[in-house]
Motif scaffolding. Structure first.
Motif, PDB file in Angstrom:
ATOM      1  N   ASN A  18       0.754  -1.145  -0.060  1.00 34.00           N
ATOM      2  CA  ASN A  18       0.049  -0.003   0.020  1.00 34.00           C
ATOM      3  C   ASN A  18       0.843   1.375  -0.005  1.00 34.00           C
ATOM      4  N   LEU A  19       0.957   1.873  -1.150  1.00 32.96           N
ATOM      5  CA  LEU A  19       1.823   3.209  -1.196  1.00 32.96           C
ATOM      6  C   LEU A  19       1.213   4.265  -0.582  1.00 32.96           C
ATOM      7  N   ASP A  20       0.016   4.129  -0.203  1.00 33.64           N
ATOM      8  CA  ASP A  20      -0.618   5.455   0.326  1.00 33.64           C
ATOM      9  C   ASP A  20      -0.230   5.352   2.041  1.00 33.64           C
ATOM     10  N   ASN A  21       0.130   4.093   2.547  1.00 32.39           N
ATOM     11  CA  ASN A  21       0.559   3.972   3.964  1.00 32.39           C
ATOM     12  C   ASN A  21       1.975   3.310   3.938  1.00 32.39           C
ATOM     13  N   VAL A  22       3.002   3.837   4.107  1.00 37.50           N
ATOM     14  CA  VAL A  22       4.472   3.272   3.873  1.00 37.50           C
ATOM     15  C   VAL A  22       4.558   2.651   5.157  1.00 37.50           C
ATOM     16  N   GLN A  23       3.944   2.699   6.269  1.00 38.46           N
ATOM     17  CA  GLN A  23       4.003   2.220   7.715  1.00 38.46           C
ATOM     18  C   GLN A  23       3.036   0.829   7.668  1.00 38.46           C
ATOM     19  N   GLU A  24       2.546   0.600   6.566  1.00 42.09           N
ATOM     20  CA  GLU A  24       1.738  -0.659   6.382  1.00 42.09           C
ATOM     21  C   GLU A  24       2.630  -1.818   5.538  1.00 42.09           C
ATOM     22  N   GLY A  25       3.217  -2.716   6.189  1.00 40.52           N
ATOM     23  CA  GLY A  25       3.879  -3.794   5.633  1.00 40.52           C
ATOM     24  C   GLY A  25       3.059  -4.911   5.288  1.00 40.52           C
ATOM     25  N   ILE A  26       3.834  -5.719   4.948  1.00 44.05           N
ATOM     26  CA  ILE A  26       3.056  -7.278   4.589  1.00 44.05           C
ATOM     27  C   ILE A  26       3.822  -8.176   5.085  1.00 44.05           C
ATOM     28  N   LYS A  27       3.227  -9.609   5.421  1.00 42.91           N
ATOM     29  CA  LYS A  27       3.962 -10.617   5.747  1.00 42.91           C
ATOM     30  C   LYS A  27       3.356 -11.812   4.870  1.00 42.91           C
ATOM     31  N   VAL A  28       4.327 -12.615   4.184  1.00 40.28           N
ATOM     32  CA  VAL A  28       4.186 -13.594   3.358  1.00 40.28           C
ATOM     33  C   VAL A  28       4.373 -14.960   4.389  1.00 40.28           C
ATOM     34  N   HIS A  29       3.169 -15.477   4.751  1.00 39.94           N
ATOM     35  CA  HIS A  29       2.948 -16.634   5.634  1.00 39.94           C
ATOM     36  C   HIS A  29       3.750 -17.944   5.255  1.00 39.94           C
ATOM     37  N   ASN A  30       4.079 -18.764   5.920  1.00 43.55           N
ATOM     38  CA  ASN A  30       4.379 -20.181   5.363  1.00 43.55           C
ATOM     39  C   ASN A  30       3.359 -20.952   4.494  1.00 43.55           C
ATOM     40  N   THR A  31       2.258 -20.354   4.663  1.00 45.50           N
ATOM     41  CA  THR A  31       1.222 -21.198   3.971  1.00 45.50           C
ATOM     42  C   THR A  31       0.914 -20.432   2.431  1.00 45.50           C
ATOM     43  N   ALA A  32       1.776 -19.557   2.124  1.00 40.40           N
ATOM     44  CA  ALA A  32       1.607 -18.906   0.753  1.00 40.40           C
ATOM     45  C   ALA A  32       2.461 -19.793  -0.006  1.00 40.40           C
ATOM     46  N   THR A  33       2.143 -19.590  -1.255  1.00 40.97           N
ATOM     47  CA  THR A  33       2.579 -20.450  -2.402  1.00 40.97           C
ATOM     48  C   THR A  33       4.363 -20.322  -2.369  1.00 40.97           C
ATOM     49  N   PRO A  34       4.977 -21.361  -2.763  1.00 42.30           N
ATOM     50  CA  PRO A  34       6.458 -21.586  -2.886  1.00 42.30           C
ATOM     51  C   PRO A  34       6.986 -20.326  -3.409  1.00 42.30           C
ATOM     52  N   LYS A  35       6.056 -19.963  -4.851  1.00 36.16           N
ATOM     53  CA  LYS A  35       6.583 -18.911  -5.500  1.00 36.16           C
ATOM     54  C   LYS A  35       6.525 -17.301  -4.802  1.00 36.16           C
ATOM     55  N   ALA A  36       5.665 -17.082  -4.092  1.00 35.42           N
ATOM     56  CA  ALA A  36       5.480 -16.174  -3.308  1.00 35.42           C
ATOM     57  C   ALA A  36       6.665 -15.992  -2.017  1.00 35.42           C
ATOM     58  N   GLN A  37       6.907 -17.120  -1.490  1.00 40.33           N
ATOM     59  CA  GLN A  37       7.776 -17.092  -0.558  1.00 40.33           C
ATOM     60  C   GLN A  37       9.048 -16.943  -1.219  1.00 40.33           C
ATOM     61  N   ALA A  38       9.427 -17.634  -2.194  1.00 44.89           N
ATOM     62  CA  ALA A  38      10.716 -17.196  -2.713  1.00 44.89           C
ATOM     63  C   ALA A  38      10.891 -15.833  -3.323  1.00 44.89           C
ATOM     64  N   ALA A  39       9.973 -15.112  -3.762  1.00 36.50           N
ATOM     65  CA  ALA A  39       9.939 -13.925  -4.162  1.00 36.50           C
ATOM     66  C   ALA A  39      10.420 -12.852  -3.042  1.00 36.50           C
ATOM     67  N   ILE A  40       9.709 -13.014  -2.184  1.00 34.82           N
ATOM     68  CA  ILE A  40       9.892 -12.157  -0.891  1.00 34.82           C
ATOM     69  C   ILE A  40      11.174 -12.267  -0.483  1.00 34.82           C
ATOM     70  N   THR A  41      11.602 -13.696  -0.406  1.00 37.57           N
ATOM     71  CA  THR A  41      13.010 -13.912   0.081  1.00 37.57           C
ATOM     72  C   THR A  41      14.027 -13.089  -0.860  1.00 37.57           C
ATOM     73  N   TYR A  56       8.558  -4.466   5.844  1.00 36.54           N
ATOM     74  CA  TYR A  56       8.287  -2.966   5.180  1.00 36.54           C
ATOM     75  C   TYR A  56       9.162  -2.856   3.984  1.00 36.54           C
ATOM     76  N   LEU A  57       8.773  -1.682   3.376  1.00 39.89           N
ATOM     77  CA  LEU A  57       9.601  -1.475   2.171  1.00 39.89           C
ATOM     78  C   LEU A  57      10.963  -0.516   2.426  1.00 39.89           C
ATOM     79  N   THR A  58      11.924  -0.972   1.901  1.00 39.57           N
ATOM     80  CA  THR A  58      13.003   0.215   2.200  1.00 39.57           C
ATOM     81  C   THR A  58      13.043   1.453   1.236  1.00 39.57           C
ATOM     82  N   SER A  59      13.865   1.942   1.573  1.00 39.46           N
ATOM     83  CA  SER A  59      13.558   3.317   0.429  1.00 39.46           C
ATOM     84  C   SER A  59      13.952   2.727  -0.969  1.00 39.46           C
ATOM     85  N   LEU A  60      15.079   1.942  -1.229  1.00 40.54           N
ATOM     86  CA  LEU A  60      15.016   1.264  -2.395  1.00 40.54           C
ATOM     87  C   LEU A  60      13.692   0.656  -3.063  1.00 40.54           C
TER      88      LEU A  60
END
Length: 80
Positions: A18-41, A56-60
């Protein structure tokens, strides 16, 4: 340079932030797809997110997410 499935998966994750609130992060749980888990890693290894399972997103990462979401807006077909 071609868009690989790995890059597309990373773009899909960046599109979830959510780019409207940079203090809002996401969590990719272990129940997410392997594709999503690998992507976030990979995003964490590249320094775009603060945690290997999301966080959270870093500046980059914020720059990357803004570009990714702008590209989706530009390329998404407009419905009348």
């Amino acid at each position: 340079m071609a868009y690989t499935p790995d890059l597309v998966a990373e773009l899909e994750i960046l599109a979830l932030y959510n780019l409207d609130n940079v203090q809002e992060g996401i969590k990719v749980h272990n129940t997410a797809t392997p594709k999503a888990q690998a992507a976030i890693t990979r995003l964490h290894q590249k320094g775009l997110v603060t945690q290997a399972d999301g966080g959270y997103l870093t500046s980059l990462g914020l720059d990357a997410a803004e570009h990714a979401q702008a590209l989706l807006t530009i390329l998404h077909p407009q419905t009348a």
